[in-house]
Design an enzyme around this catalytic site. Structure first.
Site, PDB file in Angstrom:
ATOM      1  N   ALA A  73     -29.656   4.763 -21.010  1.00 10.30           N
ATOM      2  CA  ALA A  73     -28.480   4.931 -20.156  1.00 10.30           C
ATOM      3  C   ALA A  73     -28.496   6.259 -19.413  1.00 10.30           C
ATOM      4  O   ALA A  73     -27.953   6.356 -18.315  1.00 10.30           O
ATOM      5  CB  ALA A  73     -27.210   4.803 -20.984  1.00 10.30           C
ATOM      6  N   THR A  74     -29.117   7.278 -19.981  1.00  9.19           N
ATOM      7  CA  THR A  74     -29.200   8.559 -19.270  1.00  9.19           C
ATOM      8  C   THR A  74     -29.927   8.332 -17.944  1.00  9.19           C
ATOM      9  O   THR A  74     -29.449   8.742 -16.877  1.00  9.19           O
ATOM     10  CB  THR A  74     -29.954   9.603 -20.127  1.00  9.19           C
ATOM     11  N   ASN A 153     -17.367   7.289 -25.452  1.00  9.88           N
ATOM     12  CA  ASN A 153     -18.188   7.353 -26.661  1.00  9.88           C
ATOM     13  C   ASN A 153     -17.506   8.084 -27.807  1.00  9.88           C
ATOM     14  O   ASN A 153     -17.748   7.785 -28.962  1.00  9.88           O
ATOM     15  CB  ASN A 153     -19.541   8.008 -26.350  1.00  9.88           C
ATOM     16  N   GLN A 181     -21.217   2.147 -24.156  1.00 10.84           N
ATOM     17  CA  GLN A 181     -20.516   1.884 -25.416  1.00 10.84           C
ATOM     18  C   GLN A 181     -19.745   0.567 -25.390  1.00 10.84           C
ATOM     19  O   GLN A 181     -19.166   0.177 -26.407  1.00 10.84           O
ATOM     20  CB  GLN A 181     -19.548   3.039 -25.736  1.00 10.84           C
ATOM     21  N   SER A 201     -27.588   0.732 -22.600  1.00 13.01           N
ATOM     22  CA  SER A 201     -28.665   1.249 -23.446  1.00 13.01           C
ATOM     23  C   SER A 201     -28.834   0.368 -24.677  1.00 13.01           C
ATOM     24  O   SER A 201     -27.842   0.004 -25.317  1.00 13.01           O
ATOM     25  CB  SER A 201     -28.298   2.667 -23.881  1.00 13.01           C
ATOM     26  N   ALA A 202     -30.091   0.033 -25.012  1.00 13.27           N
ATOM     27  CA  ALA A 202     -30.332  -0.920 -26.107  1.00 13.27           C
ATOM     28  C   ALA A 202     -29.955  -0.365 -27.482  1.00 13.27           C
ATOM     29  O   ALA A 202     -29.519  -1.115 -28.351  1.00 13.27           O
ATOM     30  CB  ALA A 202     -31.809  -1.324 -26.120  1.00 13.27           C
ATOM     31  N   HIS A 203     -30.112   0.946 -27.672  1.00 11.45           N
ATOM     32  CA  HIS A 203     -29.943   1.448 -29.045  1.00 11.45           C
ATOM     33  C   HIS A 203     -28.487   1.526 -29.498  1.00 11.45           C
ATOM     34  O   HIS A 203     -28.201   1.870 -30.636  1.00 11.45           O
ATOM     35  CB  HIS A 203     -30.678   2.785 -29.255  1.00 11.45           C
ATOM     36  N   THR A 239     -45.150   1.614 -15.869  1.00 15.43           N
ATOM     37  CA  THR A 239     -45.529   0.400 -16.603  1.00 15.43           C
ATOM     38  C   THR A 239     -44.402  -0.015 -17.538  1.00 15.43           C
ATOM     39  O   THR A 239     -43.860   0.816 -18.277  1.00 15.43           O
ATOM     40  CB  THR A 239     -46.816   0.666 -17.411  1.00 15.43           C
ATOM     41  N   CYS A 325     -23.035  19.454 -29.630  1.00 13.82           N
ATOM     42  CA  CYS A 325     -23.969  20.560 -29.831  1.00 13.82           C
ATOM     43  C   CYS A 325     -24.598  20.945 -28.503  1.00 13.82           C
ATOM     44  O   CYS A 325     -25.100  20.105 -27.785  1.00 13.82           O
ATOM     45  CB  CYS A 325     -25.086  20.131 -30.763  1.00 13.82           C
TER      46      CYS A 325
END
Ligand code: PMP
Length: 384
Positions: A73-74, A153, A181, A201-203, A239, A325
């Site tokens: 997503a970034t 998030n 999210q 984003s997949a994670h 790729t 952080c």
């Protein structure tokens, strides 16, 4: 050693075993380059990518051609915002976003400010929401893009996306949403909601890290931020990561099938956790809107408690503070500060995010653990 109970699904999710199983052959037997047009290895990989593209598109009610695979997503946010700015800056240089966006949006906007963009950062109200009227006031004839995250998030607040997109279009600008999210957590329809660009984003939905996508409505052009072999219809060279793309596709398919029952189950668990903490622990309150928010998350402020010690003492559960952080220091969350919290309140706020593998027993345990730890910390303070 027993692992802490994981209640940080908004940070990342484990890969679902079914996703991993779907991915594995694409590392070894089926290792072809999806851009190899001259043999079966390439064709097979290309077919797998096409299938995944369909699965992602289906979850969003999009056309597969509108999906551009990215590293997450970034990158999708960077491609959307920089790509639109580069394409349309001849028309106007004004962008509108919200002060509580993820850094991947805010820092991209800051970067563009160095290149001559003018950015308006809307301030949400104390519940984390912005209104269509507020957005309408910020729009100008030079506005080319509005970027508002679907669900936050940290606090899970869901913005009125359909209304915001409508106001944006009335002003002749494009509407982007960082839906990292929200995708796979709630029903989402780019057609019905009038979304022009959407990042995911997949994670965050039980897929692997390092893969995501940008939805780009047909007819909209973004300038590629990664030049090279012209992959992804020239929008993102490099790729293709076939196993990860297959994983993202499978994760989307599973999320679509299981979303309804899963979000109801998690809502019940979240509500049980939240009401037990609010009842058992004095001086606690929920950050952000209690109604317009994701069903698997609660962000709770524990007043008059040292946030850092709270997190250290809660060692049997894995949660995160509202603090972000940075390289040198731990700062209070800018999202919570924006809602009007003091530094101390922001430090003493914890985000509990539940997910697919959270059980009833884990929630019982968390309730008990939080109660004990806070009681002990408050007693220690009163005796010292
Ligand atoms: N946007 C939001 C709202 C997020 O929560 C995250 C992940 N923390 C990102 C963007 C970045 O996603 P990725 O890790 O795929 O780059």
């Amino acid at each position: 050693m027993r692992l802490p109970v994981y209640l940080d699904y908004n940070a990342t999710t484990p890969v679902d075993q079914r996703v991993l199983t779907a991915m594995l052959p694409w590392f070894t037997e089926q290792f072809g380059n999806a851009a190899s047009r001259t043999h079966l290895y390439g064709w097979t990989a290309e077919e797998a990518v096409a299938q995944a593209r369909k699965q992602v598109a289906k979850l969003l009610n999009a056309n597969p051609k509108e999906i551009v695979f990215t590293s997450g997503a970034t990158e999708a946010n960077n491609l959307a915002i920089k790509g639109v700015f580069e394409k349309l800056s001849y028309k106007g240089r004004h962008i509108v976003t919200v002060a509580t966006e993820h850094k991947a949006v805010l820092d991209t906007c800051h970067h563009l400010e160095q290149l001559g963009a003018e950015v308006t950062y809307l301030t949400p109200s104390a519940d984390g929401l912005i209104t269509p009227e507020q957005l309408a006031e910020a729009l100008r004839k030079e506005t080319i893009l509005v970027s508002v995250m679907y669900a936050n998030n940290e606090i899970g607040v869901i913005q009125p996306i359909r209304e915001l997109a409508a106001v944006t279009h009335q002003a002749g600008a494009l509407f982007h949403t960082d839906a990292t999210q929200a995708v796979g957590k709630l029903p989402l329809d780019v057609q019905a909601e009038g979304i022009d660009l959407l990042s995911l984003s997949a994670h965050k939905l039980y897929g692997p890290k390092g893969i995501g996508a940008l939805y780009v409505r047909q007819g909209i052009e973004v300038v590629s931020q990664m030049d090279g072999g012209g992959h992804e219809r020239g929008r993102r060279s490099g790729t293709l990561n076939v196993p990860a793309i297959v994983g993202l596709g499978k994760a989307c398919e599973l999320a679509q099938k299981e979303m309804k029952t899963e979000s109801e189950r998690l809502r019940q668990l979240r509500d049980r956790l939240e009401s037990a903490v609010l009842e058992n622990v004095p001086d606690t309150f929920v950050n952000g809107s209690a109604t317009h928010r994701l069903s698997h998350l609660t962000n709770i402020c524990f007043e008059h408690i040292d946030g850092e010690n709270l997190l250290l003492n809660l060692k049997d559960i894995a949660v995160s503070t509202g603090s972000a952080c940075t390289s040198a220091s731990v700062l209070p969350s800018y999202v919570l500060k924006m809602l009007g919290l003091s530094d101390d309140q922001a430090y003493a706020s914890l985000r509990f995010s539940l997910g697919r593998f959270t059980t009833d027993e884990e929630i019982d345990f968390a309730i008990q653990h939080i109660g004990e730890v806070v009681r002990k910390m408050r007693m220690d303070v009163s005796y010292s």
